[in-house]
Design a protein around this motif. Structure first.
Motif, short mmCIF file in Angstrom:
data_model
loop_
_atom_site.label_atom_id
_atom_site.label_comp_id
_atom_site.label_asym_id
_atom_site.label_seq_id
_atom_site.Cartn_x
_atom_site.Cartn_y
_atom_site.Cartn_z
N GLU A 240 0.83 -1.21 0.00
CA GLU A 240 0.00 0.00 0.00
C GLU A 240 0.86 1.26 0.00
OE1 GLU A 240 -3.41 0.69 -0.02
OE2 GLU A 240 -3.49 -1.37 -0.75
N ASP A 241 1.95 1.22 0.75
CA ASP A 241 2.84 2.38 0.79
C ASP A 241 3.42 2.67 -0.60
OD1 ASP A 241 2.38 2.73 3.45
OD2 ASP A 241 4.17 1.64 4.10
N GLU A 242 3.75 1.61 -1.30
CA GLU A 242 4.30 1.80 -2.65
C GLU A 242 3.26 2.42 -3.57
OE1 GLU A 242 6.46 -0.84 -6.19
OE2 GLU A 242 5.87 -1.75 -4.27
N LYS A 243 2.00 2.04 -3.41
CA LYS A 243 0.92 2.61 -4.23
C LYS A 243 0.71 4.09 -3.89
CE LYS A 243 -1.55 -1.78 -4.67
NZ LYS A 243 -2.78 -2.53 -4.38
N ARG A 244 0.73 4.41 -2.60
CA ARG A 244 0.51 5.81 -2.19
C ARG A 244 1.62 6.73 -2.69
NH1 ARG A 244 -1.08 3.19 2.76
NH2 ARG A 244 -3.31 3.48 3.18
N LEU A 245 2.83 6.21 -2.77
CA LEU A 245 3.98 7.04 -3.15
C LEU A 245 4.35 6.88 -4.62
CD1 LEU A 245 6.26 6.43 -0.04
CD2 LEU A 245 4.77 8.39 -0.50
N PRO A 265 4.55 13.46 -1.88
CA PRO A 265 3.77 12.35 -1.32
C PRO A 265 2.31 12.69 -1.05
CG PRO A 265 5.25 13.26 0.32
CD PRO A 265 5.61 13.92 -0.96
N ASP A 266 2.02 13.96 -0.70
CA ASP A 266 0.64 14.31 -0.35
C ASP A 266 -0.29 14.18 -1.56
OD1 ASP A 266 -1.45 15.57 1.43
OD2 ASP A 266 -1.35 17.09 -0.15
N LEU A 267 0.08 14.79 -2.69
CA LEU A 267 -0.76 14.69 -3.88
C LEU A 267 -0.81 13.26 -4.40
CD1 LEU A 267 -2.48 15.94 -6.08
CD2 LEU A 267 -0.38 16.58 -7.30
N SER A 268 0.32 12.56 -4.30
CA SER A 268 0.34 11.17 -4.74
C SER A 268 -0.66 10.34 -3.93
CB SER A 268 1.76 10.59 -4.58
OG SER A 268 1.78 9.24 -4.96
N ARG A 269 -0.72 10.57 -2.62
CA ARG A 269 -1.67 9.85 -1.77
C ARG A 269 -3.10 10.20 -2.13
NH1 ARG A 269 -4.78 11.38 2.10
NH2 ARG A 269 -3.85 13.46 2.02
N LEU A 273 -5.98 7.51 -3.44
CA LEU A 273 -7.24 7.26 -2.73
C LEU A 273 -8.45 7.57 -3.62
CD1 LEU A 273 -6.40 8.68 0.82
CD2 LEU A 273 -6.49 6.28 0.08
N PHE A 274 -8.33 8.63 -4.41
CA PHE A 274 -9.43 8.98 -5.32
C PHE A 274 -9.67 7.87 -6.35
CE2 PHE A 274 -10.75 10.79 -9.40
CZ PHE A 274 -11.97 11.35 -9.04
N MET A 275 -8.60 7.25 -6.83
CA MET A 275 -8.72 6.26 -7.89
C MET A 275 -9.24 4.92 -7.37
SD MET A 275 -7.80 7.68 -10.77
CE MET A 275 -7.43 6.29 -11.82
N VAL A 276 -8.98 4.58 -6.11
CA VAL A 276 -9.31 3.23 -5.65
C VAL A 276 -10.37 3.19 -4.56
CG1 VAL A 276 -7.00 2.44 -6.25
CG2 VAL A 276 -7.46 3.20 -3.91
N SER A 277 -10.61 4.30 -3.88
CA SER A 277 -11.53 4.26 -2.75
C SER A 277 -12.98 4.13 -3.21
CB SER A 277 -11.38 5.53 -1.91
OG SER A 277 -12.32 5.52 -0.85
N THR A 278 -13.78 3.42 -2.41
CA THR A 278 -15.23 3.27 -2.66
C THR A 278 -16.06 4.02 -1.61
OG1 THR A 278 -15.26 1.20 -1.38
CG2 THR A 278 -14.92 1.03 -3.77
N VAL A 283 -12.47 12.02 2.94
CA VAL A 283 -11.84 13.33 2.77
C VAL A 283 -10.43 13.10 2.25
CG1 VAL A 283 -11.12 15.45 3.88
CG2 VAL A 283 -13.23 14.33 4.59
N LEU A 284 -10.16 13.59 1.05
CA LEU A 284 -8.86 13.38 0.44
C LEU A 284 -7.82 14.36 0.95
CD1 LEU A 284 -9.96 12.79 -3.27
CD2 LEU A 284 -9.47 11.07 -1.52
N ASP A 285 -8.23 15.60 1.16
CA ASP A 285 -7.30 16.66 1.53
C ASP A 285 -7.26 16.78 3.04
OD1 ASP A 285 -5.63 18.81 1.69
OD2 ASP A 285 -6.69 20.01 0.15
#
Length: 288
Positions: A240-245, A265-269, A273-278, A283-285
């Motif tokens: 998961e860390d690799e995906k976030r970064l 890292p912040d925008l990458s995270r 989350l926007f692409m995979v979260s259901t 809250v993304l920001d």
């Protein structure tokens, strides 16, 4: 009454070019135009939906220049009922009236009204302006002065098109986010059949994230030219860390300083989350 003048053929030609049906019928107000709309009504029949005819609120009245001036210059003070006798008509309070006067220039120096104007010591222009104030402010009646019948036809054409688009505009206004239909972003990006323009759409979607510049959005879109390619890259990540970064080290060129920076890292995270979260309430920001 609209066909009495020989020049009326010009506006009838314009009327014939419109994509609508028209007919000449007796009106409650002589020399006037009204609009009707065919609207499907429930319940439907086996042969198809039932259609009812609804009358629009707009009424366009053609006034002869001579008659208009006689009514106007016979008054010491402009009176709405005298300039335009509409108050006694049924439904006059629920409809919007507008006047069209064609060829008024030919009557500017009409000799019948000169003695009266001299006695009152009031210029014809001032009387005309006073009448317009009465009609527009008190009677909610617009007066349009036209030089030719061709201009009258163009006005009828424009008004007809505006009335035809009214249900569509009402539907837009009733939407939850009507402001999204206005402005430069509303036109979007033109996408051709071969897919040209999809990259620009993807870049604009990235730019909608908070605190994302056009340069940053372009850098991410260049690294992953489509959402599907970005999702495939996430699937190849082991943790998961690799995906976030995943996007954090993408270089972003700065036009101001000339130095490269990173997505971070912040925008990458947030993008991950926007692409995979259901979760629709996620809250993304974190800074908001």
């Amino acid at each position: 009454g609209l066909l009495k003048d020989p020049g009326s053929d010009a506006w009838v030609k314009v009327l014939s070019s419109l994509d609508c049906k028209y007919s000449f019928e007796p009106q409650a107000i002589p020399c006037s135009i009204t609009w009707r709309r065919n609207v499907p009504s429930a319940p439907s029949t086996p042969d198809g939906p039932m259609v009812k005819t609804e009358e629009e609120k707009e009424v366009l009245v053609l006034v002869e220049p001579e008659d208009f001036l006689k009514r106007l210059f016979s008054l010491s003070q402009p009176d709405l009922n005298q300039v335009l006798p509409l108050a006694g008509l049924e439904g006059s309070s629920t409809k919007t009236y507008s006047l069209a006067v064609v060829g008024l220039d030919a009557y500017r120096r009409y000799p019948v009204f000169v003695p009266l104007v001299d006695v009152l010591c009031v210029s014809p222009l001032l009387l005309l302006l006073q009448a317009l104030v009465v009609l527009q402010l008190w009677g909610n009646t617009e007066v349009l002065f036209l030089d030719t019948w061709q201009e009258f036809g163009q006005h009828v054409s424009a008004l007809t098109k505006a009335i035809a688009k009214r249900p569509y505009k009402r539907q837009l206004e009733s939407q939850e986010l009507p402001f999204c239909t206005a402005g430069a972003w509303a036109s979007g990006v033109r996408v051709e059949k071969d897919g040209t323009g999809l990259w620009q759409v993807w870049k604009r979607q990235i730019q909608q994230f908070n605190r994302v510049s056009p340069a940053t959005a372009a850098a991410i879109a260049e690294a992953y030219p489509s959402p599907s390619l970005l999702l495939q890259a996430y699937e190849k990540c082991g943790t998961e860390d690799e995906k976030r970064l995943l996007l954090s080290d993408i270089p972003v060129k700065s036009d101001i300083s000339g130095k490269d920076r990173r997505v971070g890292p912040d925008l990458s995270r947030r993008i991950y989350l926007f692409m995979v979260s259901t979760d629709p309430d996620l809250v993304l920001d974190l800074s908001t």
